[in-house]
Motif scaffolding. Sequence first.
Motif, PDB file in Angstrom:
ATOM      1  N   ASP B 175       0.949  -1.220  -0.026  1.00  0.00           N
ATOM      2  CA  ASP B 175       0.158   0.084  -0.021  1.00  0.00           C
ATOM      3  C   ASP B 175       0.652   1.136   0.001  1.00  0.00           C
ATOM      4  OD1 ASP B 175      -2.708  -0.344  -0.278  1.00  0.00           O
ATOM      5  OD2 ASP B 175      -3.079  -0.833   1.788  1.00  0.00           O
ATOM      6  N   LEU B 176       2.191   1.020   0.005  1.00  0.00           N
ATOM      7  CA  LEU B 176       2.730   2.398   0.033  1.00  0.00           C
ATOM      8  C   LEU B 176       3.066   3.044  -1.374  1.00  0.00           C
ATOM      9  CD1 LEU B 176       5.584   1.391   2.477  1.00  0.00           C
ATOM     10  CD2 LEU B 176       3.606   2.109   2.965  1.00  0.00           C
ATOM     11  N   GLY B 334      -0.638   9.792  -5.956  1.00  0.00           N
ATOM     12  CA  GLY B 334      -0.152  10.630  -4.961  1.00  0.00           C
ATOM     13  C   GLY B 334       0.377   9.916  -3.635  1.00  0.00           C
ATOM     14  N   GLN B 335       1.267  10.679  -2.840  1.00  0.00           N
ATOM     15  CA  GLN B 335       1.974   9.925  -1.776  1.00  0.00           C
ATOM     16  C   GLN B 335       0.788   9.733  -0.856  1.00  0.00           C
ATOM     17  OE1 GLN B 335       3.570  13.682  -0.609  1.00  0.00           O
ATOM     18  NE2 GLN B 335       3.573  12.566   1.412  1.00  0.00           N
ATOM     19  N   ASN B 336       1.023   8.714   0.115  1.00  0.00           N
ATOM     20  CA  ASN B 336      -0.015   7.981   1.041  1.00  0.00           C
ATOM     21  C   ASN B 336      -0.298   9.172   1.930  1.00  0.00           C
ATOM     22  OD1 ASN B 336       2.272   5.508   1.635  1.00  0.00           O
ATOM     23  ND2 ASN B 336       0.170   5.243   0.808  1.00  0.00           N
ATOM     24  N   GLY B 337      -1.588   9.290   1.970  1.00  0.00           N
ATOM     25  CA  GLY B 337      -2.527  10.271   2.837  1.00  0.00           C
ATOM     26  C   GLY B 337      -2.506  11.788   2.167  1.00  0.00           C
ATOM     27  N   SER B 338      -2.373  11.603   0.896  1.00  0.00           N
ATOM     28  CA  SER B 338      -2.289  13.005   0.083  1.00  0.00           C
ATOM     29  C   SER B 338      -3.844  13.210  -0.282  1.00  0.00           C
ATOM     30  CB  SER B 338      -1.512  12.947  -1.395  1.00  0.00           C
ATOM     31  OG  SER B 338      -2.294  11.761  -2.340  1.00  0.00           O
ATOM     32  N   GLY B 339      -4.936  12.451   0.236  1.00  0.00           N
ATOM     33  CA  GLY B 339      -6.321  12.842  -0.133  1.00  0.00           C
ATOM     34  C   GLY B 339      -6.967  11.975  -1.211  1.00  0.00           C
ATOM     35  N   ASP B 459     -10.503   1.840  -6.357  1.00  0.00           N
ATOM     36  CA  ASP B 459      -9.532   2.451  -5.326  1.00  0.00           C
ATOM     37  C   ASP B 459      -8.684   1.257  -4.968  1.00  0.00           C
ATOM     38  OD1 ASP B 459      -8.291   3.808  -3.259  1.00  0.00           O
ATOM     39  OD2 ASP B 459      -9.892   3.713  -2.144  1.00  0.00           O
ATOM     40  N   GLU B 460      -7.341   1.779  -5.566  1.00  0.00           N
ATOM     41  CA  GLU B 460      -6.198   0.365  -5.473  1.00  0.00           C
ATOM     42  C   GLU B 460      -6.666  -0.994  -5.709  1.00  0.00           C
ATOM     43  OE1 GLU B 460      -3.239   1.279  -4.519  1.00  0.00           O
ATOM     44  OE2 GLU B 460      -3.239   3.227  -3.285  1.00  0.00           O
ATOM     45  N   PRO B 461      -6.700  -1.295  -6.811  1.00  0.00           N
ATOM     46  CA  PRO B 461      -7.373  -2.330  -7.392  1.00  0.00           C
ATOM     47  C   PRO B 461      -6.040  -3.439  -7.202  1.00  0.00           C
ATOM     48  CG  PRO B 461      -6.851  -1.212  -9.219  1.00  0.00           C
ATOM     49  CD  PRO B 461      -6.655  -0.034  -8.129  1.00  0.00           C
ATOM     50  N   THR B 462      -4.904  -3.032  -7.246  1.00  0.00           N
ATOM     51  CA  THR B 462      -3.828  -3.740  -7.411  1.00  0.00           C
ATOM     52  C   THR B 462      -3.257  -4.197  -5.900  1.00  0.00           C
ATOM     53  OG1 THR B 462      -2.198  -2.220  -7.729  1.00  0.00           O
ATOM     54  CG2 THR B 462      -3.408  -3.376  -9.638  1.00  0.00           C
ATOM     55  N   ILE B 487     -13.122   5.605 -16.649  1.00  0.00           N
ATOM     56  CA  ILE B 487     -12.586   4.981 -15.567  1.00  0.00           C
ATOM     57  C   ILE B 487     -11.597   5.972 -14.741  1.00  0.00           C
ATOM     58  CG2 ILE B 487     -10.990   2.763 -15.164  1.00  0.00           C
ATOM     59  CD1 ILE B 487     -13.318   1.923 -16.565  1.00  0.00           C
ATOM     60  N   ILE B 488     -11.819   5.561 -13.424  1.00  0.00           N
ATOM     61  CA  ILE B 488     -10.860   6.462 -12.764  1.00  0.00           C
ATOM     62  C   ILE B 488     -10.533   5.448 -11.515  1.00  0.00           C
ATOM     63  CG2 ILE B 488     -11.075   8.318 -10.776  1.00  0.00           C
ATOM     64  CD1 ILE B 488     -13.484   9.135 -12.033  1.00  0.00           C
ATOM     65  N   VAL B 489      -8.998   5.389 -11.674  1.00  0.00           N
ATOM     66  CA  VAL B 489      -8.245   4.524 -10.693  1.00  0.00           C
ATOM     67  C   VAL B 489      -7.303   5.166 -10.018  1.00  0.00           C
ATOM     68  CG1 VAL B 489      -6.711   2.645 -10.743  1.00  0.00           C
ATOM     69  CG2 VAL B 489      -8.229   2.686 -12.686  1.00  0.00           C
ATOM     70  N   VAL B 490      -7.434   4.946  -8.439  1.00  0.00           N
ATOM     71  CA  VAL B 490      -6.469   5.339  -7.663  1.00  0.00           C
ATOM     72  C   VAL B 490      -5.433   4.036  -7.393  1.00  0.00           C
ATOM     73  CG1 VAL B 490      -6.027   5.595  -5.235  1.00  0.00           C
ATOM     74  CG2 VAL B 490      -8.119   6.841  -6.560  1.00  0.00           C
ATOM     75  N   THR B 491      -4.024   4.471  -7.732  1.00  0.00           N
ATOM     76  CA  THR B 491      -3.103   3.570  -7.477  1.00  0.00           C
ATOM     77  C   THR B 491      -1.801   4.044  -7.310  1.00  0.00           C
ATOM     78  OG1 THR B 491      -2.213   1.480  -8.642  1.00  0.00           O
ATOM     79  CG2 THR B 491      -2.600   3.196 -10.247  1.00  0.00           C
ATOM     80  N   HIS B 492      -1.017   3.246  -6.577  1.00  0.00           N
ATOM     81  CA  HIS B 492       0.490   3.456  -6.528  1.00  0.00           C
ATOM     82  C   HIS B 492       1.500   2.689  -7.476  1.00  0.00           C
ATOM     83  CE1 HIS B 492      -0.435   4.464  -2.027  1.00  0.00           C
ATOM     84  NE2 HIS B 492      -0.169   5.651  -2.783  1.00  0.00           N
ATOM     85  N   ASN B 493       0.792   1.976  -8.124  1.00  0.00           N
ATOM     86  CA  ASN B 493       1.447   0.963  -9.165  1.00  0.00           C
ATOM     87  C   ASN B 493       1.990   1.857 -10.479  1.00  0.00           C
ATOM     88  OD1 ASN B 493       2.494  -0.911 -10.891  1.00  0.00           O
ATOM     89  ND2 ASN B 493       1.458  -2.427  -9.783  1.00  0.00           N
ATOM     90  N   MET B 494       2.964   2.593 -10.625  1.00  0.00           N
ATOM     91  CA  MET B 494       3.450   3.511 -11.617  1.00  0.00           C
ATOM     92  C   MET B 494       3.510   2.648 -12.969  1.00  0.00           C
ATOM     93  SD  MET B 494       3.724   6.434 -10.252  1.00  0.00           S
ATOM     94  CE  MET B 494       2.271   6.073  -9.201  1.00  0.00           C
TER      95      MET B 494
END
Lengths: 272, 569
Positions: B175-176, B334-339, B459-462, B487-494
Motif C-alpha cells: 500500500d506504500l 499521490g503519496q500516502n495520505g494525499s487525499g 480504489d487501489e485495485p492492485t 475509468i478512474i483508478v487510484v493506484t501507487h503502481n506506476m
Amino acid sequence: MSRTFFIHVEEKSPLLRLHPLLKITSLLAINLLAWIIDSPVVLLCAIVAVFLSFKIFKVPLARIGKFIVFAVLIVQAVMVSYILGSTIPGNMVYYRFPWGTYISDMTLVYAFTMAAKFLLMLWGSTLLLAVMRDIDIVYGLVSMRLPYYLAFTVNLAFRLSTVFMEDYAKVRDAMILRGTNFSEKSLVQRARNYVRLGTPLMVLAIRRMFEMTNALIIKGFEPGRSRTYLYDFSLTIKDKVISFLLVAAVVLAFLLKTFYGLLTFPGWPFNG
Amino acid sequence: MDNAIIRVENLWWKYNTGREWVLKGVDFSVAKGEIVGIVGPSGVGKTTLCLCLTGLIPREVRGIIKGRVLINGMDTSTTPLPEIIKKVGIVFQDPETQFVTMKVLDEVAFPLENFGFPRDEILKRAEEALRVTRMIEYSDKYPFELSGGQKQRIAIASMLARRPEILILDEPTSDLDPLGKQEIFSVLSELRRRYNVTLIIVEHDTEKLARFADRILLLYDGRIIEQGPPREFFKNVPFLIEKGVYPPQVTEVFHRLDSLNQEFLPTTLEEAFKILDNLSVRDSSLPSFPRKRKQSGDPIIVMEEVEYVYPNGTKALKGVNLKIREGEFVAIIGQNGSGKTTLIKHIVGLLKPTNGIVKVFGIDTRHINISRLAWKIGYVYQCPDHQLFCTSVYEECAYALRNAGMSEEEIRERVSRVLEIVGLSGLEDVPPYFLSKGQRQRLAVAAVLAMEPEVIVVDEPTTGQDFVQSKGIMNLLKKLNESGRTIIVVTHNMRLVAEYAERVIVLKEGRVIADGDVREVMGDFELLRSTFLNPPQVTVLARKLVPVTVLTVEEMCRILMGDICVGEK
C-alpha cells in the motif's frame, strides 16, 4: 482533537485529561448514585448537571446526537410499562385498566422517576465513555489492581466494538451504493437488509479476531508476563481527593437513604 | 548452510479446514544477516510459510504438519511460542488487523512494553522507528483513520522498534507510495547493516527485491521451485513469467534484446545504466510516441474549490478544481495520505464537500441520492470484503439489479455477461468468502459492472495482488474504457499507470499539483519525486539515452532495437 473509543474530543477537555482511575470511578459512581437515589427532584438536578458537564468539559454533544434516539426509546419503554402495568396508589386515580392496574398521579411521578434514573445512567455513562480511550481502561483497571491481561482484554472488547462500528459504516455505504434503502418502510425488508449487512460484518469480525490474536502473540502479549508501561499515571493529591469524594458521595447517598429516609421516592413505602 | 539461523526441512502443511496440502515439501535455509525475498503468485502458500517461520503454525493454527522448522536451532513444533517470538518479528499483510491500540505511538511502543524494555528505551526506539518510516508527525493520531499506506508504515515501525533477530515481512509495502517503498527497503537494509537482522520479505515488487535481496525464492504450488541471487534468479525470464512472476522492467527489456549479447541480464537500473554506457548512439532521430489522452467528451464530473475537513480536524482536500470528461481513463496518484480516497469518495457522493461544489452529470452531489447515483458511477472499494455481502457469487452480482426491480431473465443475462468479463464464470454458486483475494476483487468489480454504470471508480485495485492479477484487472478496466466507460483508478503502481492510464492527476497534501497526459506527468521526474512517486524503470532508463518519455517495455525496446543505439562502443 483526540480520538476516544467513540468520538473525537478536544485535547483541552479537562475530562479527557482526567486520571484513568478517576474516569472509571466516576463512571461507577454515577451509575451507583442513579441506582440508589429515588428522589425525582435530585435525579432531575443530576441530569441537568450531567448535561451542563457536556458543555463545561467540552464534550461535543452534537456528535453523540444519535444516542438521543436510544434515550427517547428508554423513556418511552419505562413510561409505558409503568402506565400499563403498575398499581401505585396516589391521591387521584385517572384510569383503571380491565386487567386490574391503574394510572394514578403517583404512577406518573414514579414512571418519570424511573425514566430519570435510566437517563442519568445513560447520559452519565455517555459523558464518561465519550472521553474514554484504551489507555484509560487499561491503566484505570490496572490501578484498581486488576491483572494487566484482564484489563487489556476489557479494553479490547471496547476496541472491537468501535472497529465493528467502522466496518458497519463501510459495508452500509457499499450496500447503499448498490441500491439498498435502509429507510425502507417495510419492516420486514428493513430487517432483511440488516441481516444481509451482518454477513460481511461477521466474516470481518472473525477474521479480525484470528488475526488480532496472532498479532498480539507476535507482539509479546502474554498473560502473567511482567511488562513495563509507557505512561506514568501516578495519582496526584487532587486525584486522590476527587476519588475519595466520589466514594464518599456514594456511601453518603446510601446511608441517607437507608437510615434517614432521604433521597427516597415521595410517599415511599407505598401501602396501597 | 552452516551458519543458518532458519532451517526449513521438508515442510508440509495442511489446514484443518482445507482439503489440500498448502505446503508440499518446502526446503531451504537462511543464513544470519541474509535478506531473502519470497515471490510467487497469489495463493501459493507464502503467508502460510511466514506463519510457519514464526511458530504460529503449528502452535496456534490447527492443521497437519510434516517436516520441521528450526529457528536458531529451536524446533517450532516443540519450543514454547514465547521463546520463538523473542527471536522473530512479523509484519502481516493487512496492517489494520495488527493494531491493538488507539494511538500511533502506543502501537509502536506496545511490543516493547510487553518485552519489558525500560521506558526511556521504549520512547527512544519508538520515535526512531516512526522517524524512519516518516510517521513521527502522526505519533498522536488514531491509526485506523490514516491512509492504507500510513497504516502499513505503522505496522512496520512497530516491528522495527523491536529489532528482532529475524524479521518477516508479508507484502509489507503493497500500500506504500513508491518512494515510501524504497525508504522501507533502505531501512531494512540499514537494520541488517547495524544489527545483522535476518530478513524474509514476501513481495510482488521484483524491482525492489532485485535491488535489496541477497537471494530470492520462488514458491509455486507449495514448493520452492527456483532460488538464487537476483542476477541468477531473473535470468530465465520466460520461466518466471510463465509462473506468474514479472521480472524487473530492465531485465525484461534486455531479455528481449538478444542482439545485444549481454553476459548477464541487468536486474537494477544501475546495472542497466552500465550496459547503456557501452552502447553508442547511431542516429539522433527520435522516435515519436503519441500523447495518450483521447479527444475528450463532455465534462461529467466537475469539482470546484472543493475542501473537505474530517471530524478529527484533518483537512484532506484543500481547494481541488478538476473536470473529468466522458470516456477518459484517469489515474489519480499521490503519496500516502494525499487525499486520493477522500477525492473519489466525493465523486461517488459518499462524502459531501465542506466547502466548494462537486457536480456529477450536472447535479450537485449535496442534492443527490447516492444509491441512485451509483447507477451512473460505480465504486469498487480498496478492500473487497467491505462490499461483498451475499451468499453466492451470482447473488452478489444480482443484488443491485434485484433492488432495481429487474426481471429474473434480464438479471441472469447481465450476471452471466459480467462474470464472463471478469473470468468468474462457473463459480456462480460459490460463496464469495471462499474465493481468493484476487477473485474477490474481481467479483467486487463484477458486482458494480452489473449495474452498467457510465463511470467506474476503482480504489487501489492492485493492492495485495500479484502482477498477473493486477494486469488482469487493469486489462478489464481498459476493455471497459474502450467500450465507452469512464475509468478512474487510484493506484501507487506506476508501471500500471504508465501502461494503462491516459490522464494522470497528481495529488499532494490535498491539492492537485499536476493534471495532464500520462506521458507528460511521467516525464516530470522532479514533480513525481516531490510527492514521493517514482517513474517506471523504463522511463528512467530511456531518459538516460534520449529526451523522450517512454512508458512501457515495448516502447523501450523500440528505441533500443531501432536506430538510436546499436552495438558496443
